[in-house]
Motif scaffolding. Structure first.
Motif, PDB file in Angstrom:
ATOM      1  N   LEU A   1      -8.653  -8.073  -1.403  1.00 56.31           N
ATOM      2  CA  LEU A   1      -9.597  -7.079  -0.900  1.00 56.31           C
ATOM      3  C   LEU A   1      -9.382  -6.757   0.573  1.00 56.31           C
ATOM      4  O   LEU A   1      -9.964  -5.794   1.075  1.00 56.31           O
ATOM      5  N   ILE A   2      -8.585  -7.557   1.260  1.00 58.76           N
ATOM      6  CA  ILE A   2      -8.271  -7.275   2.662  1.00 58.76           C
ATOM      7  C   ILE A   2      -7.076  -6.335   2.653  1.00 58.76           C
ATOM      8  O   ILE A   2      -5.920  -6.764   2.613  1.00 58.76           O
ATOM      9  N   ILE A   3      -7.326  -5.049   2.661  1.00 61.28           N
ATOM     10  CA  ILE A   3      -6.307  -4.045   2.377  1.00 61.28           C
ATOM     11  C   ILE A   3      -5.072  -4.154   3.274  1.00 61.28           C
ATOM     12  O   ILE A   3      -3.937  -4.162   2.760  1.00 61.28           O
ATOM     13  N   PRO A   4      -5.182  -4.242   4.585  1.00 55.26           N
ATOM     14  CA  PRO A   4      -3.959  -4.334   5.406  1.00 55.26           C
ATOM     15  C   PRO A   4      -3.099  -5.538   5.044  1.00 55.26           C
ATOM     16  O   PRO A   4      -1.867  -5.432   4.962  1.00 55.26           O
ATOM     17  N   ASP A   5      -3.737  -6.697   4.805  1.00 51.18           N
ATOM     18  CA  ASP A   5      -2.982  -7.896   4.426  1.00 51.18           C
ATOM     19  C   ASP A   5      -2.367  -7.746   3.040  1.00 51.18           C
ATOM     20  O   ASP A   5      -1.251  -8.208   2.797  1.00 51.18           O
ATOM     21  N   GLU A   6      -3.094  -7.111   2.136  1.00 54.93           N
ATOM     22  CA  GLU A   6      -2.584  -6.929   0.778  1.00 54.93           C
ATOM     23  C   GLU A   6      -1.368  -6.004   0.765  1.00 54.93           C
ATOM     24  O   GLU A   6      -0.406  -6.235   0.026  1.00 54.93           O
ATOM     25  N   ILE A   7      -1.399  -4.964   1.574  1.00 56.54           N
ATOM     26  CA  ILE A   7      -0.254  -4.056   1.664  1.00 56.54           C
ATOM     27  C   ILE A   7       0.980  -4.806   2.156  1.00 56.54           C
ATOM     28  O   ILE A   7       2.085  -4.655   1.617  1.00 56.54           O
ATOM     29  N   LYS A   8       0.805  -5.642   3.174  1.00 56.33           N
ATOM     30  CA  LYS A   8       1.929  -6.416   3.702  1.00 56.33           C
ATOM     31  C   LYS A   8       2.408  -7.440   2.675  1.00 56.33           C
ATOM     32  O   LYS A   8       3.616  -7.661   2.519  1.00 56.33           O
ATOM     33  N   ARG A   9       1.473  -8.098   1.993  1.00 58.05           N
ATOM     34  CA  ARG A   9       1.856  -9.118   0.998  1.00 58.05           C
ATOM     35  C   ARG A   9       2.712  -8.518  -0.110  1.00 58.05           C
ATOM     36  O   ARG A   9       3.659  -9.150  -0.586  1.00 58.05           O
ATOM     37  N   ARG A  10       2.395  -7.303  -0.491  1.00 56.24           N
ATOM     38  CA  ARG A  10       3.143  -6.631  -1.560  1.00 56.24           C
ATOM     39  C   ARG A  10       4.426  -5.990  -1.054  1.00 56.24           C
ATOM     40  O   ARG A  10       5.244  -5.539  -1.856  1.00 56.24           O
ATOM     41  N   GLY A  11       4.600  -5.926   0.270  1.00 52.21           N
ATOM     42  CA  GLY A  11       5.824  -5.382   0.833  1.00 52.21           C
ATOM     43  C   GLY A  11       6.003  -3.892   0.619  1.00 52.21           C
ATOM     44  O   GLY A  11       7.128  -3.415   0.452  1.00 52.21           O
ATOM     45  N   VAL A  12       4.903  -3.141   0.654  1.00 53.01           N
ATOM     46  CA  VAL A  12       4.987  -1.698   0.395  1.00 53.01           C
ATOM     47  C   VAL A  12       4.607  -0.881   1.621  1.00 53.01           C
ATOM     48  O   VAL A  12       4.204   0.288   1.502  1.00 53.01           O
ATOM     49  N   GLU A  13       4.750  -1.478   2.823  1.00 56.51           N
ATOM     50  CA  GLU A  13       4.358  -0.759   4.037  1.00 56.51           C
ATOM     51  C   GLU A  13       5.201   0.479   4.282  1.00 56.51           C
ATOM     52  O   GLU A  13       4.701   1.484   4.793  1.00 56.51           O
ATOM     53  N   GLU A  14       6.484   0.426   3.929  1.00 53.27           N
ATOM     54  CA  GLU A  14       7.408   1.500   4.315  1.00 53.27           C
ATOM     55  C   GLU A  14       7.745   2.467   3.184  1.00 53.27           C
ATOM     56  O   GLU A  14       8.528   3.395   3.380  1.00 53.27           O
ATOM     57  N   ILE A  15       7.206   2.261   2.006  1.00 52.57           N
ATOM     58  CA  ILE A  15       7.518   3.150   0.883  1.00 52.57           C
ATOM     59  C   ILE A  15       6.978   4.549   1.172  1.00 52.57           C
ATOM     60  O   ILE A  15       5.784   4.716   1.431  1.00 52.57           O
ATOM     61  N   PRO A  16       7.810   5.575   1.147  1.00 59.91           N
ATOM     62  CA  PRO A  16       7.324   6.942   1.430  1.00 59.91           C
ATOM     63  C   PRO A  16       6.509   7.505   0.264  1.00 59.91           C
ATOM     64  O   PRO A  16       6.730   7.162  -0.895  1.00 59.91           O
ATOM     65  N   GLY A  17       5.564   8.345   0.602  1.00 56.80           N
ATOM     66  CA  GLY A  17       4.807   9.037  -0.428  1.00 56.80           C
ATOM     67  C   GLY A  17       3.819   8.177  -1.177  1.00 56.80           C
ATOM     68  O   GLY A  17       3.354   8.573  -2.252  1.00 56.80           O
ATOM     69  N   TYR A  18       3.464   7.002  -0.646  1.00 56.84           N
ATOM     70  CA  TYR A  18       2.509   6.122  -1.321  1.00 56.84           C
ATOM     71  C   TYR A  18       1.106   6.506  -0.839  1.00 56.84           C
ATOM     72  O   TYR A  18       0.556   5.917   0.074  1.00 56.84           O
ATOM     73  N   LEU A  19       0.531   7.500  -1.474  1.00 59.71           N
ATOM     74  CA  LEU A  19      -0.710   8.109  -0.985  1.00 59.71           C
ATOM     75  C   LEU A  19      -1.898   7.168  -1.095  1.00 59.71           C
ATOM     76  O   LEU A  19      -2.783   7.181  -0.227  1.00 59.71           O
ATOM     77  N   LEU A  20      -1.957   6.366  -2.152  1.00 57.04           N
ATOM     78  CA  LEU A  20      -3.065   5.423  -2.298  1.00 57.04           C
ATOM     79  C   LEU A  20      -3.086   4.447  -1.133  1.00 57.04           C
ATOM     80  O   LEU A  20      -4.147   4.178  -0.553  1.00 57.04           O
ATOM     81  N   ARG A  21      -1.918   3.927  -0.767  1.00 61.81           N
ATOM     82  CA  ARG A  21      -1.839   3.017   0.375  1.00 61.81           C
ATOM     83  C   ARG A  21      -2.340   3.701   1.644  1.00 61.81           C
ATOM     84  O   ARG A  21      -3.144   3.129   2.396  1.00 61.81           O
ATOM     85  N   ASP A  22      -1.873   4.921   1.887  1.00 61.11           N
ATOM     86  CA  ASP A  22      -2.245   5.636   3.104  1.00 61.11           C
ATOM     87  C   ASP A  22      -3.744   5.881   3.173  1.00 61.11           C
ATOM     88  O   ASP A  22      -4.384   5.698   4.223  1.00 61.11           O
ATOM     89  N   ASP A  23      -4.332   6.299   2.049  1.00 57.71           N
ATOM     90  CA  ASP A  23      -5.767   6.575   2.034  1.00 57.71           C
ATOM     91  C   ASP A  23      -6.585   5.297   2.190  1.00 57.71           C
ATOM     92  O   ASP A  23      -7.591   5.264   2.909  1.00 57.71           O
ATOM     93  N   LEU A  24      -6.170   4.230   1.498  1.00 60.55           N
ATOM     94  CA  LEU A  24      -6.895   2.967   1.607  1.00 60.55           C
ATOM     95  C   LEU A  24      -6.884   2.446   3.042  1.00 60.55           C
ATOM     96  O   LEU A  24      -7.903   1.982   3.560  1.00 60.55           O
ATOM     97  N   LEU A  25      -5.735   2.525   3.696  1.00 62.83           N
ATOM     98  CA  LEU A  25      -5.647   2.055   5.070  1.00 62.83           C
ATOM     99  C   LEU A  25      -6.508   2.902   6.003  1.00 62.83           C
ATOM    100  O   LEU A  25      -7.151   2.379   6.926  1.00 62.83           O
ATOM    101  N   SER A  26      -6.532   4.213   5.770  1.00 59.03           N
ATOM    102  CA  SER A  26      -7.354   5.089   6.612  1.00 59.03           C
ATOM    103  C   SER A  26      -8.833   4.770   6.456  1.00 59.03           C
ATOM    104  O   SER A  26      -9.577   4.646   7.447  1.00 59.03           O
ATOM    105  N   TYR A  27      -9.265   4.624   5.195  1.00 64.24           N
ATOM    106  CA  TYR A  27     -10.676   4.320   4.962  1.00 64.24           C
ATOM    107  C   TYR A  27     -11.029   2.919   5.446  1.00 64.24           C
ATOM    108  O   TYR A  27     -12.155   2.670   5.894  1.00 64.24           O
ATOM    109  N   TRP A  28     -10.086   1.978   5.329  1.00 66.42           N
ATOM    110  CA  TRP A  28     -10.332   0.630   5.831  1.00 66.42           C
ATOM    111  C   TRP A  28     -10.626   0.690   7.343  1.00 66.42           C
ATOM    112  O   TRP A  28     -11.546   0.047   7.828  1.00 66.42           O
ATOM    113  N   GLU A  29      -9.851   1.456   8.066  1.00 66.90           N
ATOM    114  CA  GLU A  29     -10.047   1.570   9.510  1.00 66.90           C
ATOM    115  C   GLU A  29     -11.369   2.259   9.834  1.00 66.90           C
ATOM    116  O   GLU A  29     -12.129   1.797  10.694  1.00 66.90           O
TER     117      GLU A  29
END
Length: 339
Positions: free
Chosen positions: A156-184
């Motif tokens: 549930l800790i979105i920034p940590d979960e993104i890093k754990r899954r190793g998907v920080e740099e994948i282009p076009g991953y809109l769900l990740r981008d939106d989740l990080l924006s809303y988390w902030e």
């Protein structure tokens, strides 16, 4: 039929997105050896060519498994059952005048009655509607058990979960981008509410009502999970309280929105995301035809049930709130006047 697929993907710089390069299908029913499927050669452009159809068929099998995981694990388990733990703990331990209750109440309202309805019809082992159109509907407890074996607070800790899954740099991953924006955004808002409500870290530690919420989440909600699924049993500073509240709010609001309100759009055309396949997966050297694909899709009655359920699930609640300061219509009469 149940099939366990795996997909190998590559980042396409040209398309700025992930593209599948191979799909592995494993027949869980008949014990057949796994099969491997890849896109046809660039020169094969006829959509009726057996290799084009084979690749289409493999993708449909993958989408079938993905739709089951989305419906049962991401939607019901994480975005409903897990959130009910938070809702029950808050309603049982925070007074209506508590500032953290005022923060959380707009998000947790409706979770408990909706889940009661779901347990009565959608996921009731005795009369399970999901089993009529989901491959995993006949094995709900096993599916949920497998999901929660890997679930923890860190998911549930979105920034940590993104890093754990190793998907920080994948282009076009809109769900990740939106989740990080809303988390902030929600994190900043939640942090300000915490700062207004607690002057010092000691105030957090001395808040017996909030500490009771945390203990109930761990001791009752996640009882039997190793170390309470990683959830904090007590919090003694404002930073960690802000993180916990942000995780709860994002999971209830943003994550649930992402996995719920688009369901009808995706599921109303059966081949786009088939939730059940009625014939076994293809064998490795089988020549795939359109008749073979169509025969694997469920009958129209099952498709209609799926469309109806997804349309209802994807509809907005009459007490939904869409922005801060909005007033609910309160059509059901379940909100107090002070809400």
């Amino acid at each position: 039929m149940v099939c366990r697929p795996r997909r190998l993907s590559s980042v396409s710089e040209k398309r700025r997105s992930m593209v599948p390069v191979q799909i592995r299908l494993e027949n869980q029913n008949d014990g057949e050896p796994p099969t491997f499927w890849a896109p046809p050669e660039p020169g094969i452009t006829d959509l009726d060519h057996p290799k084009q159809l084979a690749w289409l068929f493999a993708k449909m099998w993958f989408r079938c498994a993905d739709a089951n995981i989305q419906s049962l694990c991401k939607h019901f388990a994480r975005a409903h059952a897990t959130n009910e733990i938070f809702a029950v703990a808050v309603y049982r331990n925070l007074s209506s005048s508590h500032p953290m209750f005022r923060l959380l109440q707009p998000h947790i309202q409706g979770i408990i009655p909706i889940n009661v309805q779901a347990r009565g019809t959608l996921v009731n082992p005795g009369r399970n509607i999901l089993s009529s159109y989901l491959s995993g509907g006949d094995n709900l407890m096993k599916v949920f058990s497998n999901h929660y074996k890997e679930f923890s607070y860190q998911n549930l800790i979105i920034p940590d979960e993104i890093k754990r899954r190793g998907v920080e740099e994948i282009p076009g991953y809109l769900l990740r981008d939106d989740l990080l924006s809303y988390w902030e955004i929600l994190g900043r808002y939640t942090g300000r509410m915490v700062d207004i409500s607690y002057t010092t870290d000691e105030d957090v530690a001395k808040d017996s009502e909030m500490q009771d919420v945390l203990r109930e989440v761990v001791d009752i909600g996640f009882r039997g999970f190793p170390e309470g699924a990683g959830f904090p049993r007590e919090i003694s500073n404002k930073e960690k309280l802000t993180e916990f509240l942000t995780a709860v709010i994002v999971n209830i609001s943003v994550f649930h929105t992402a996995v719920n309100f688009h369901t009808y759009t995706i599921y109303n055309f059966a081949p786009n995301a088939p939730t059940i396949m009625t014939d076994p997966p293809p064998k490795q050297h089988e020549e795939i035809t359109m008749d073979r694909i169509l025969k694997c899709l469920p009958v129209k009655e099952i498709i209609f049930v799926r469309m109806a359920v997804s349309e209802v699930l994807g509809s907005y609640s009459p007490i939904e709130r869409f922005y801060l300061g909005s007033t609910s219509e309160n059509k059901l009469g379940i909100l107090g006047e002070n809400m």
